[in-house]
Design an enzyme around this catalytic site. Structure first.
Site, PDB file in Angstrom:
ATOM      1  N   GLU B 436       0.475   9.203  -4.850  1.00 57.40           N
ATOM      2  CA  GLU B 436      -0.706   9.165  -5.687  1.00 57.40           C
ATOM      3  C   GLU B 436      -1.485  10.469  -5.572  1.00 57.40           C
ATOM      4  OE1 GLU B 436      -4.084   6.951  -4.746  1.00 57.40           O
ATOM      5  OE2 GLU B 436      -4.928   7.300  -6.712  1.00 57.40           O
ATOM      6  N   ASP B 515      -2.903   7.037  -0.201  1.00 51.77           N
ATOM      7  CA  ASP B 515      -3.889   7.295   0.844  1.00 51.77           C
ATOM      8  C   ASP B 515      -4.158   6.029   1.644  1.00 51.77           C
ATOM      9  OD1 ASP B 515      -4.074   9.840  -0.007  1.00 51.77           O
ATOM     10  OD2 ASP B 515      -5.951   9.579  -1.113  1.00 51.77           O
ATOM     11  N   ASP B 517      -6.859   4.740   2.404  1.00 50.86           N
ATOM     12  CA  ASP B 517      -8.194   4.175   2.185  1.00 50.86           C
ATOM     13  C   ASP B 517      -8.118   2.997   1.211  1.00 50.86           C
ATOM     14  OD1 ASP B 517      -7.660   5.373  -0.182  1.00 50.86           O
ATOM     15  OD2 ASP B 517      -9.178   6.947   0.005  1.00 50.86           O
ATOM     16  N   ASP B 519      -9.089   2.738  -1.921  1.00 48.47           N
ATOM     17  CA  ASP B 519      -8.530   3.113  -3.220  1.00 48.47           C
ATOM     18  C   ASP B 519      -7.015   3.206  -3.166  1.00 48.47           C
ATOM     19  OD1 ASP B 519     -10.657   3.150  -4.865  1.00 48.47           O
ATOM     20  OD2 ASP B 519     -10.664   5.318  -5.220  1.00 48.47           O
TER      21      ASP B 519
END
Lengths: 57, 808
Positions: B436, B515, B517, B519
């Site tokens: 991503e 990632d 996180d 998101d």
């Protein structure tokens, strides 16, 4: 903890899932799902952070 | 025998002869070209049509209201007998022809009661050729007529009268007609009737003529076969029978029976099943029209117009435009019209062309359907949903064709430009990393092993749904690119026409790399959901993986460690700190493995304390655990012990904790510089499993930590006030001299770091995605992605953690 496993409903029409079209109930619903991916109907909430995503179009 | 030059009216005696010649000419034409009149004489269809013509005549009597049963018998000599209890064919002399009316009907083409609408308002037999044609093509035919209390008999051979009609005796029957004929082996290459074929048509006739009893008996076999049909449910019963074993969207079928309009009567029964196919049978005067015609056109117009009207809102919501095909998906319908003097496009009556039928059918069906939709809102909604879904599915198929490369997947030139493909062509050795973000994609492209690792950067698209809300999604171009890069095609079609095929997959390692996180976990869940729904075979085959990029980099001097999450970081810090630590408990000094063991316990205790420390600081809860004040039934004694412990660790000027205990729990307060500070150990807190667990540990805790133990790291010394404090102190020691970098995203790693931590097969950890994992994630995200907006927000708060930890 989790309730006893039941047959999951079709994500599109909520009818019971049919194994051959897992996780849908029919080819029609699988096709509808594909259509939603291709028309950008599916989204998840994004982090409302200050950072601007450079991917925004 | 016949003389073409002979003309009628030469002489009185010749008049009979002359008119006979005309008749023979007609029947000769039938014998010469039987196919024109009866259908194929070789494949059996014409042969069966012979029986159907006679049966249809009997059914016409029933339709006219004069017969209640029809019996069909297959005889051992190859003949067929059809009997009805109708009025019987007229037996009186026909004035024009000079022979009995029965003989006229059975020997003259274009003769019979069907032209005169007073005898038969409607009939299936067309232009009256039926009986005469059957007669002409039969080796012999015998007809018995019961009428006026007498039994009449007439016999023909090859359509010629060999025994003119005569009374053979009084009738034992009421009234009726019995026709027996033996198809001519000179005309038909196959003269064996098939029971099943007759049975099918007779069942159809019985459905179309509610209340009519029809039997078929096969006496050619021992024991004889016999079936009786009699349905009272009309076309509704027909529809139910056609869909037996299938689940309709609603019951009972929609039913329509009109009164006569312009001589036309319309009957219809229909419902929808969830099956994708359409089955609509059309009949005119009991005769099926394989190719439809004006009645079908009227029906379809009405269906399209009415459903279109009611589905409008729903279609708008789904952003689709409806066409007629959408409303006919899953439709089962039987449409039967009764029309005087119907016109067909051919002798086989496969298509109705009478134009007056269309508006009558359309009006009748539109009225009935509108009424049904108004009066059945619940059922209507189910139907409309299916119709709109059919439209959406149709649109999706079209989109898939447009957006997904259709060319041969192995043709490199058609691969998307964003894909950095690998050199390897063997799927088993190739890996695809779905990354991503563009910056991360750039690092990955540089850091990868070009020989067998391909990189596909995908961008999540940010969408401003409302002023206050941002949504993220995978753009349709991204989905198209992904499918093309995988090479599998999509959907249920033939692989050659773009349908999904696992064999065409270009990589056997597909690694989702997002990632660490929230998101990132959302994008990952989107991708997982896509794979799960549209390519579950790929997950089942074990080809889908999740990369484990590190969250931390810890560095001390030259030493460098990458740590994938908080737990790994804590492990690492402990490992550092414990190498030279000693803990002095009342039971003795602990170091090395014994200390490791104790620290494991401390982590558990600390973890539970942190978990329940919502409004109460962990330092206080730690003392409560040491005072035994976390009991589900609080008592004043332990509460006071807790107050004393809190005083002991407080600054001398801030002591003075007071406590009370009541049904709501333990209440603590003190006054510091004129301000009252309050703490409450509520019953809710005291009843948590964690509080209960800590209470169970009380004896050990009190024994080991009631007095602050001594903790040393070489020359450094500490006296932590309890187990939680001890752990914190050890972690703090581990952090000394260490630089800990937290990666906010993959993009913060340079290509080299990415290779060493995430891409290199010798160093990385990949999580293989199991179908069960995704099933859980899928249901979480069904809610997340669903169009139900409201419960969605709550859900993400509750489940963000669950989803983020999918891979644990």
């Amino acid at each position: 903890m989790t309730p006893p496993e039941k047959t999951k409903p079709c994500p599109i029409c909520r009818k019971p899932m049919v194994a051959a079209f897992k996780p849908f109930c029919s080819d029609r619903c699988r096709q509808v799902d594909l259509g939603r991916w291709l028309t950008e109907a599916y989204s998840v909430p994004a982090q409302p952070s200050g950072e601007e995503d450079d991917g925004a179009v | 025998m016949s003389d073409p030059s002979a003309t009628p009216g030469e002489a009185g005696a010749d008049a009979y002869e002359a008119s006979s010649i005309t008749v023979l000419r007609g029947l000769e034409a039938v014998r010469k070209r039987p196919g024109m009149y009866i259908g194929d004489t070789d494949d059996g269809s014409g042969l069966h049509h012979m029986a159907f013509e006679i049966i249809d005549n009997a059914v016409d009597e029933a339709q006219a209201g004069f017969a209640s049963r029809v019996d069909v018998r297959l005889n051992g000599d190859g003949s067929v007998t059809v009997t009805d209890d109708g009025r019987g064919i007229p037996v009186d002399m026909h004035e024009e022809e000079g022979v009995s009316a029965a003989e006229v009907v059975l020997t003259r083409l274009h003769a019979g009661g069907k032209f005169n609408q007073n005898s038969y308002k409607v009939s299936g037999g067309l232009h009256g050729v039926g009986a005469a044609v059957v007669n002409a093509l039969s080796e012999w035919m015998e007809v018995r007529i019961w009428r006026h209390g007498q039994e009449h008999f007439i016999r023909f051979e090859h359509g010629e009268t060999v025994q003119p009609l005569k009374v053979v005796g009084p009738s034992g029957h009421m009234t009726g007609t019995e026709v027996t004929f033996k198809p001519s082996s000179g005309t038909f290459t196959k003269v064996e009737y098939e029971f099943a074929v007759l049975e099918r048509r007779l069942r159809e006739l019985a459905f179309l003529n509610s209340g009519l009893a029809i039997t078929v008996t096969d006496t050619r076999v021992v024991p004889e076969l016999r079936t009786e049909f009699c349905f009272t449910g009309g076309l509704g019963a027909f529809v139910e029978w056609l869909d037996k074993g299938k689940e309709p969207l609603f019951k009972p079928p929609i039913n329509l029976t009109t009164k006569e309009t312009e001589g036309i009567r319309v009957e219809l029964a229909m419902w929808w099943t969830s099956s994708p196919r359409e089955l609509a049978l059309c009949f005119t005067n009991n005769i099926p029209q394989r190719d439809g015609g004006t009645h079908q056109a009227g029906f379809r117009q009405a269906l399209t117009r009415v459903v279109m009207k009611y589905a409008e809102d729903l279609a708008k919501k789904e952003k689709v435009e409806l066409i007629g095909d959408d409303m006919r998906e899953g439709l089962t319908a039987v449409l039967s019209v009764k029309v005087p003097d119907p016109k067909f496009s051919s002798q086989t009556k496969d298509k109705l062309v009478s134009s007056e039928v269309q508006p009558v059918v359309q009006m009748a069906v539109a009225d009935a359907l509108s009424h049904w939709f108004e009066t059945h809102p619940k059922e209507a909604k189910i139907v409309l949903e299916q119709v709109v879904l059919s439209a959406a599915a149709r649109k999706a198929a079209q989109l898939a064709r447009e957006k997904v490369g259709r060319k041969n997947a192995l043709d490199i030139s058609t691969l998307p430009g964003k894909l950095a493909d690998c050199a390897e062509k063997d799927p088993a050795k190739s890996e695809l990393f779905i990354v991503e973000g563009d910056s991360a994609g750039g690092s990955a492209k540089q850091g990868r092993n070009r020989a067998n690792q391909a990189i596909l950067p995908l961008k999540g698209k940010i969408l401003n749904v409302e002023r206050a809300r941002l949504d993220k999604m995978l753009g349709s171009a991204e989905i198209g690119t992904l499918i093309t890069a995988l090479g599998t095609g999509i959907g249920s079609g033939e692989p050659a026409r773009g349908g999904f095929s696992l064999e065409k997959l270009r990589y056997h390692h597909i690694v989702i790399m997002t990632d660490a996180d929230v998101d990132g976990s959302h994008i990952r869940a989107l991708l997982l959901t896509f794979f799960y729904r549209q390519m579950p075979q790929l997950i089942e085959a074990g080809y889908l993986y999740i990369a484990q990029p590190p969250l931390y980099r810890a560095k001390r001097g030259q030493e460098e460690r990458y740590l994938k999450d908080d737990a790994a970081l804590e492990e690492f810090l402990l490992e550092k700190a414990l190498s030279n630590a000693k803990l002095y408990l009342p039971g003795g000094m602990l170091e090395g493995a014994a200390l490791d063991e104790e620290v494991r316990k401390l982590r558990q205790i600390s973890g539970r304390i942190r978990r329940i420390s919502g409004h109460v600081p962990p330092e206080v809860l730690e003392q409560a655990a040491l005072a035994g004040a976390l009991k589900a039934q609080p008592d004043l004694e332990s509460a006071q012990r807790l107050a004393a412990r809190l005083d002991a660790i407080a600054h001398p000027a801030e002591r003075g904790w007071m406590t009370t205990v009541d049904a709501a729990g333990i209440h603590l307060h003190r006054v510091v510089r004129g301000v009252t500070e309050r703490l409450n150990l509520s019953m809710a807190l005291l009843n948590t499993p964690d509080a209960r667990w800590l209470t169970e540990q009380f004896p050990t805790l009190e024994r080991d930590y009631a007095t602050p133990p001594r903790l040393t790291f070489d020359a450094v010394e500490a006296a932590p006030r309890g187990p939680h404090a001890a752990l914190e102190r050890i972690l703090a020691q581990g952090r000394r001299g260490l630089t800990v970098q937290r990666f906010k995203g993959l993009g913060e790693m340079n290509p080299d770091q990415l290779w060493h931590t995430t891409l290199n097969p010798d160093a990385r950890t990949l999580l293989q995605v199991k179908i069960e994992d995704v099933e859980d994630a899928e249901s979480v995200f069904s809610t997340l992605m669903g169009d139900v907006v409201e419960p969605r927000r709550e859900f993400i708060v509750e489940n963000a953690l669950k989803v983020a930890n999918l891979d644990i």
